[in-house]
Scaffold this motif. Structure first.
Motif, PDB file in Angstrom:
ATOM      1  N   TRP A  14       0.577  -1.189   0.241  1.00 59.04           N
ATOM      2  CA  TRP A  14       0.071   0.193  -0.475  1.00 59.04           C
ATOM      3  C   TRP A  14       1.223   1.656  -0.169  1.00 59.04           C
ATOM      4  CZ3 TRP A  14      -3.385  -1.868   4.686  1.00 59.04           C
ATOM      5  CH2 TRP A  14      -4.196  -2.902   4.909  1.00 59.04           C
ATOM      6  N   SER A  15       0.343   2.346  -0.542  1.00 61.77           N
ATOM      7  CA  SER A  15       1.491   3.294  -0.669  1.00 61.77           C
ATOM      8  C   SER A  15       0.769   4.625   0.430  1.00 61.77           C
ATOM      9  CB  SER A  15       0.723   4.981  -1.920  1.00 61.77           C
ATOM     10  OG  SER A  15      -0.017   4.845  -2.161  1.00 61.77           O
ATOM     11  N   GLN A  16       1.317   5.332   1.184  1.00 61.05           N
ATOM     12  CA  GLN A  16       0.936   5.975   2.280  1.00 61.05           C
ATOM     13  C   GLN A  16      -0.266   6.862   2.095  1.00 61.05           C
ATOM     14  OE1 GLN A  16       3.748   9.382   2.885  1.00 61.05           O
ATOM     15  NE2 GLN A  16       4.741   7.789   4.135  1.00 61.05           N
ATOM     16  N   ALA A  17      -0.633   6.523   0.704  1.00 62.97           N
ATOM     17  CA  ALA A  17      -2.095   7.305   0.247  1.00 62.97           C
ATOM     18  C   ALA A  17      -2.953   6.225   0.549  1.00 62.97           C
ATOM     19  CB  ALA A  17      -1.759   8.300  -1.149  1.00 62.97           C
ATOM     20  N   ASP A  18      -2.705   5.159  -0.103  1.00 60.40           N
ATOM     21  CA  ASP A  18      -3.703   3.998   0.266  1.00 60.40           C
ATOM     22  C   ASP A  18      -4.173   3.667   1.868  1.00 60.40           C
ATOM     23  OD1 ASP A  18      -3.588   3.879  -2.531  1.00 60.40           O
ATOM     24  OD2 ASP A  18      -2.249   2.085  -2.101  1.00 60.40           O
ATOM     25  N   LEU A  19      -3.408   3.552   2.751  1.00 60.30           N
ATOM     26  CA  LEU A  19      -3.479   3.990   3.810  1.00 60.30           C
ATOM     27  C   LEU A  19      -4.103   4.524   4.606  1.00 60.30           C
ATOM     28  CD1 LEU A  19      -3.407   2.597   6.523  1.00 60.30           C
ATOM     29  CD2 LEU A  19      -0.761   2.874   6.982  1.00 60.30           C
ATOM     30  N   ALA A  20      -3.713   6.388   3.960  1.00 62.45           N
ATOM     31  CA  ALA A  20      -4.779   7.343   4.638  1.00 62.45           C
ATOM     32  C   ALA A  20      -6.122   6.909   3.681  1.00 62.45           C
ATOM     33  CB  ALA A  20      -4.315   8.419   3.555  1.00 62.45           C
ATOM     34  N   GLU A  21      -6.383   6.487   3.127  1.00 61.10           N
ATOM     35  CA  GLU A  21      -7.717   6.453   2.654  1.00 61.10           C
ATOM     36  C   GLU A  21      -8.187   5.549   3.632  1.00 61.10           C
ATOM     37  OE1 GLU A  21      -9.988   5.138  -2.016  1.00 61.10           O
ATOM     38  OE2 GLU A  21      -8.344   6.631  -1.539  1.00 61.10           O
ATOM     39  N   LYS A  22      -7.933   4.467   3.527  1.00 59.85           N
ATOM     40  CA  LYS A  22      -8.120   3.946   4.266  1.00 59.85           C
ATOM     41  C   LYS A  22      -9.343   4.071   5.781  1.00 59.85           C
ATOM     42  CE  LYS A  22      -6.744  -0.484   1.656  1.00 59.85           C
ATOM     43  NZ  LYS A  22      -6.793  -0.644   1.035  1.00 59.85           N
ATOM     44  N   LEU A  23      -7.532   5.125   6.490  1.00 61.97           N
ATOM     45  CA  LEU A  23      -7.718   5.387   7.375  1.00 61.97           C
ATOM     46  C   LEU A  23      -9.154   6.579   7.754  1.00 61.97           C
ATOM     47  CD1 LEU A  23      -4.375   4.698   8.959  1.00 61.97           C
ATOM     48  CD2 LEU A  23      -6.583   3.765   9.548  1.00 61.97           C
ATOM     49  N   ASP A  24      -9.127   7.008   6.634  1.00 63.65           N
ATOM     50  CA  ASP A  24      -9.968   8.503   5.967  1.00 63.65           C
ATOM     51  C   ASP A  24      -8.632   9.224   7.480  1.00 63.65           C
ATOM     52  OD1 ASP A  24     -12.699   9.998   5.701  1.00 63.65           O
ATOM     53  OD2 ASP A  24     -13.011   9.966   7.359  1.00 63.65           O
ATOM     54  N   VAL A  25      -7.244   9.728   6.556  1.00 60.36           N
ATOM     55  CA  VAL A  25      -6.673  10.625   7.293  1.00 60.36           C
ATOM     56  C   VAL A  25      -5.739  11.449   6.113  1.00 60.36           C
ATOM     57  CG1 VAL A  25      -6.441   9.991   9.268  1.00 60.36           C
ATOM     58  CG2 VAL A  25      -5.193   9.170   7.716  1.00 60.36           C
ATOM     59  N   SER A  26      -5.247  12.350   6.303  1.00 56.96           N
ATOM     60  CA  SER A  26      -4.483  12.674   4.982  1.00 56.96           C
ATOM     61  C   SER A  26      -3.113  11.927   5.068  1.00 56.96           C
ATOM     62  CB  SER A  26      -3.875  14.274   5.159  1.00 56.96           C
ATOM     63  OG  SER A  26      -2.773  14.308   6.251  1.00 56.96           O
ATOM     64  N   ARG A  27      -1.878  11.774   3.548  1.00 59.72           N
ATOM     65  CA  ARG A  27      -0.874  10.839   3.499  1.00 59.72           C
ATOM     66  C   ARG A  27      -0.403  11.555   4.402  1.00 59.72           C
ATOM     67  NH1 ARG A  27       3.356  11.730   2.045  1.00 59.72           N
ATOM     68  NH2 ARG A  27       2.687  13.899   1.043  1.00 59.72           N
ATOM     69  N   GLN A  28      -0.098  13.065   4.461  1.00 53.22           N
ATOM     70  CA  GLN A  28       1.186  13.544   5.459  1.00 53.22           C
ATOM     71  C   GLN A  28      -0.081  13.253   6.856  1.00 53.22           C
ATOM     72  OE1 GLN A  28      -1.716  15.104   3.560  1.00 53.22           O
ATOM     73  NE2 GLN A  28       0.274  16.510   1.964  1.00 53.22           N
ATOM     74  N   THR A  29      -0.404  12.827   7.309  1.00 53.40           N
ATOM     75  CA  THR A  29      -1.370  12.556   8.830  1.00 53.40           C
ATOM     76  C   THR A  29      -0.497  10.844   8.586  1.00 53.40           C
ATOM     77  OG1 THR A  29      -2.959  13.186   9.316  1.00 53.40           O
ATOM     78  CG2 THR A  29      -2.817  11.510  10.578  1.00 53.40           C
ATOM     79  N   VAL A  30      -0.243   9.711   7.778  1.00 61.79           N
ATOM     80  CA  VAL A  30       0.526   8.930   7.509  1.00 61.79           C
ATOM     81  C   VAL A  30       1.567   9.137   7.518  1.00 61.79           C
ATOM     82  CG1 VAL A  30       0.373   6.187   6.049  1.00 61.79           C
ATOM     83  CG2 VAL A  30      -1.372   7.316   6.680  1.00 61.79           C
ATOM     84  N   ASN A  31       2.083   9.665   7.092  1.00 60.76           N
ATOM     85  CA  ASN A  31       3.840   9.732   7.111  1.00 60.76           C
ATOM     86  C   ASN A  31       4.232  10.352   8.843  1.00 60.76           C
ATOM     87  OD1 ASN A  31       5.812  12.577   6.817  1.00 60.76           O
ATOM     88  ND2 ASN A  31       6.515  10.539   4.608  1.00 60.76           N
ATOM     89  N   SER A  32       3.707  10.858   9.114  1.00 61.91           N
ATOM     90  CA  SER A  32       3.884  12.508  10.736  1.00 61.91           C
ATOM     91  C   SER A  32       4.119  10.448  11.148  1.00 61.91           C
ATOM     92  CB  SER A  32       3.454  12.648  11.219  1.00 61.91           C
ATOM     93  OG  SER A  32       3.049  13.870   9.895  1.00 61.91           O
ATOM     94  N   LEU A  33       3.175   9.743  10.980  1.00 65.17           N
ATOM     95  CA  LEU A  33       2.751   8.390  11.919  1.00 65.17           C
ATOM     96  C   LEU A  33       4.007   7.685  11.935  1.00 65.17           C
ATOM     97  CD1 LEU A  33      -1.406   7.488  11.896  1.00 65.17           C
ATOM     98  CD2 LEU A  33      -0.107   8.526  13.949  1.00 65.17           C
ATOM     99  N   GLU A  34       4.422   7.244  10.565  1.00 68.98           N
ATOM    100  CA  GLU A  34       5.240   6.602  10.217  1.00 68.98           C
ATOM    101  C   GLU A  34       6.964   6.913  10.972  1.00 68.98           C
ATOM    102  OE1 GLU A  34       4.112   4.255   6.490  1.00 68.98           O
ATOM    103  OE2 GLU A  34       5.298   5.157   6.005  1.00 68.98           O
ATOM    104  N   ARG A  35       6.435   8.215  11.034  1.00 69.80           N
ATOM    105  CA  ARG A  35       8.213   8.923  11.147  1.00 69.80           C
ATOM    106  C   ARG A  35       8.552   9.114  12.604  1.00 69.80           C
ATOM    107  NH1 ARG A  35       8.735  13.991   8.209  1.00 69.80           N
ATOM    108  NH2 ARG A  35      10.577  13.873   8.869  1.00 69.80           N
ATOM    109  N   GLY A  36       6.943   8.562  13.897  1.00 70.73           N
ATOM    110  CA  GLY A  36       7.209   8.715  15.686  1.00 70.73           C
ATOM    111  C   GLY A  36       6.768  10.150  15.604  1.00 70.73           C
ATOM    112  N   LYS A  37       6.458  11.669  14.564  1.00 71.12           N
ATOM    113  CA  LYS A  37       6.780  12.920  14.485  1.00 71.12           C
ATOM    114  C   LYS A  37       4.676  13.107  15.381  1.00 71.12           C
ATOM    115  CE  LYS A  37      10.125  13.187  12.582  1.00 71.12           C
ATOM    116  NZ  LYS A  37      11.269  13.909  13.702  1.00 71.12           N
TER     117      LYS A  37
END
Length: 68
Positions: A14-37
């Protein structure tokens, strides 16, 4: 808090955008979560666990220096 989001997402190809869509959040949120920010809210953590079919504690763990 540490997490396995990137690892789990990549296992599913899955891309970050794919996961973001499944979670109903932005791709930037997924990126921040993955980076521990950013640590997810409890409702978002439950949603993430449901998407991956895992228990929350199999995705998120306390980071170094955090108490349980």
């Amino acid at each position: 808090m540490e997490n396995r989001l990137k690892e789990l997402r990549m296992e599913r190809r899955w891309s970050q955008a794919d996961l973001a869509e499944k979670l109903d959040v932005s791709r930037q949120t997924v990126n921040s979560l993955e980076r521990g920010k950013y640590d997810p809210s409890l409702p978002l953590a439950f949603k993430i666990a449901r998407v991956f079919g895992l228990a929350i504690e199999n995705i998120f763990t306390p980071g170094t220096g955090e108490t349980e």
